[in-house]
Design an enzyme around this catalytic site. Structure first.
Site, mmCIF file in Angstrom:
data_model
loop_
_atom_site.group_PDB
_atom_site.id
_atom_site.type_symbol
_atom_site.label_atom_id
_atom_site.label_comp_id
_atom_site.label_asym_id
_atom_site.label_seq_id
_atom_site.Cartn_x
_atom_site.Cartn_y
_atom_site.Cartn_z
ATOM 1 N N ALA A 6 31.410 34.230 47.223
ATOM 2 C CA ALA A 6 32.301 34.619 46.136
ATOM 3 C C ALA A 6 33.565 33.769 46.123
ATOM 4 O O ALA A 6 34.085 33.385 47.166
ATOM 5 C CB ALA A 6 32.668 36.089 46.276
ATOM 6 N N CYS A 7 34.040 33.510 44.900
ATOM 7 C CA CYS A 7 35.326 32.845 44.705
ATOM 8 C C CYS A 7 36.073 33.618 43.627
ATOM 9 O O CYS A 7 35.563 34.610 43.096
ATOM 10 C CB CYS A 7 35.150 31.378 44.325
ATOM 11 N N GLY A 8 37.254 33.169 43.289
ATOM 12 C CA GLY A 8 38.089 33.877 42.340
ATOM 13 C C GLY A 8 37.400 34.221 41.027
ATOM 14 O O GLY A 8 37.444 35.357 40.577
ATOM 15 N N GLY A 10 34.004 33.133 40.257
ATOM 16 C CA GLY A 10 32.551 33.158 40.359
ATOM 17 C C GLY A 10 31.859 32.030 39.631
ATOM 18 O O GLY A 10 30.693 32.137 39.269
ATOM 19 N N ILE A 39 35.019 37.414 43.014
ATOM 20 C CA ILE A 39 35.468 38.381 44.017
ATOM 21 C C ILE A 39 35.361 39.797 43.472
ATOM 22 O O ILE A 39 34.933 40.707 44.170
ATOM 23 C CB ILE A 39 36.917 38.069 44.469
#
Length: 93
Positions: A6-8, A10, A39
């Site tokens: 996951a990242c800020g 997606g 996230i």
């Protein structure tokens, strides 16, 4: 094993992390089913995964209460070496 990265948002970073994670898990000879998302999405879905991988700065978003899900926070999201080290450490390999 089910894995989510996951990242800020997606989008881009999590897609790159997904490709790197696939390489690392393959190197470690661990079969995985892997997804990538934001996230916000991962926070809700974490309970359905064995491993969640994200930035160290974003790990505080997770309140994992089951014993099944492992959370891995990375300083350098694009470092395969750090990812491998943290996966081995977290999974006791």
């Amino acid at each position: 094993m089910r894995v989510v990265v996951a990242c800020g948002n997606g989008m881009g970073t999590s897609q790159i992390m997904k490709m790197k994670a696939k390489k690392v898990f393959k190197k470690l000879d661990i079969a995985i089913d892997i997804d990538h998302m934001s996230i916000g999405q991962a926070k809700t879905a974490a309970k359905d995964y064995d491993v969640v991988i994200c930035s160290e700065a974003l790990t505080s978003n997770f309140n994992i209460t089951n014993n099944k899900t492992k959370l891995i926070g990375l300083k350098n999201l694009l470092s395969e070496a750090e990812m491998e080290e943290k996966i081995k450490e977290t999974l006791d390999i």
